[in-house]
Design a protein around this motif. Sequence first.
Motif: not given
Length: 556
Positions: A44-47, A73-76, A99-103
Amino acid sequence: MNKSIFFIFIGLLFLSVQFTFAQAPKKIIIENADFSDIDQVAVPDGLLLTGNVKVNHDGVVLTCNKAYFFQKENYLKAFGNVQLVQGDTLFLNSKYAEYSGNLKKAFATGNAVMTSPDATLQTDTINFDRNVQEVFYNTKGTIVNKDNTLISKSGKYYVTQKKFQFLTEVTITNPKYVIKSNHLDYYSNSGHTYLLGPSTITSKANYIYTEKGFYDTKKNLAHFLRKSYIKYDDRLIEGDSLFYNRNIEFASATRNVKITDSINKGIVKGHYAEIYKLKDSMFVTKRAVAINLVENDSVYIHGKKLMVTGKEGERILRAYNNVRFYKTDMSGKCDSIHSNSKTALTKLIGNPILWNGDNQITGDVMHLIGDNNTKKLDSLKVLNNTFLVSRDTLGTGFNQVKGLNLFGKFKEGKLHDVDVIKNTEVVYYMRNDQKELIGINKNVSSKINLILENNAVETITFFNKVDGDIYPEADLPENARKLRGLVWRGDERIKSKDDIFTAEDNELNEKLIKEGKDQEAKNKDVPLKVRKETLNYDKKKPTAKPVIKTSTKTKK
């Protein structure tokens, strides 16, 4: 609005926007995926990315078989053959990762393996915080670093410092030893280990305990503090500060040093010691004292320097400079002592003097001979200028026996049967059972035999060419009551184990003990300071600038 105020406001606004822009997190960039799809049911809401997935974020490259990328969310979330790579310093592999790109934080689990140039960590779950460059785990982990394998329940890895830190059970296994501790810092590049809290190092050669210590696992050099000791099969070494070289089995100890010989039941104390295990030798100084058990009694030997050399059964004790010794019924002084356990011979060298009970014995050469079978003193030999003196029990005079040589036999640790031979002279105060003086015996003979009971003369027997008489006290002048060469040294007599030390020795002892207590109180809860060689281990030394030689010759 004032123009200047307006421009200041605009400037501040511009700086605020610029600062906000600079602090904005960078986006995760998708560099490759064989297939990409949007599946609102599965992601959901992702690629959905599949096949040779490769993403990049601020210097970190992540690859995997499949990934869910949440752009907002810049999240993988990554699945299958996941690998996160940071430059050439860190590789993180697992079955699954987030992995969080933001954090700028990563989470990896499922046979997680972290690899750095110096070590490999294997555990179930690994967390990586890129902001502070720290890796941490709370599941059982195994770290392999060349010859060392570290196992712990949890730990941290500081990427920049190349340091592992463990605050729970950790074990380092090396082909030569095993280290166990609850607080250990390990630098993977240098192999330097810092220990804080109860820690042990066990090997075939010895067992080491410390509560604060440093160990170089590459060079096999160590420095231990606080309640530390090194235990061999036959020897225990204790001291406030211990240095240890495993390569040559050398140890040195400083302050409050105590070396216990468990086989021979002997103890050597001092404030500095060097122990060469492979050479079976030991050197102790700074208020040094050797304590040995003889006939259920302790013999204390003190000198400025003590040396013990030789294997079990062949040990030699040497004491140097102003040597003093004490035993309950015997004490003495000399310049040095040489004691051989194999021959059971102890030589008192240089101005020897011996007190046996109330008897003062002197001579040029003095030997004490033991019996290795009974482990008791057997005999005494005094050569050249022998003098045996004791005070008259009631008067002011001296009982004296003088001769060339003395040979004595011990009975139950006390001098019992004594022969004085060649040119013997005697001055002896004769008393009856009521302790009344009946005369002064003064004579010369070829040989004299004395039988002592409880260190007091019981009988005297004269042999061959006896010449002399028993004189009434009034008939023997004062100057005739002393044999030539008599020197009474009763004020020097060592009456207790504390008397073997000089005032200078005791002053040094108090000073060093105080220093130790002050240092312990100051550094009680402070970990060892990280050494410069640890911090600078990978730093290259600056190349020396070439020296340009200038000629001082002048042309003609």
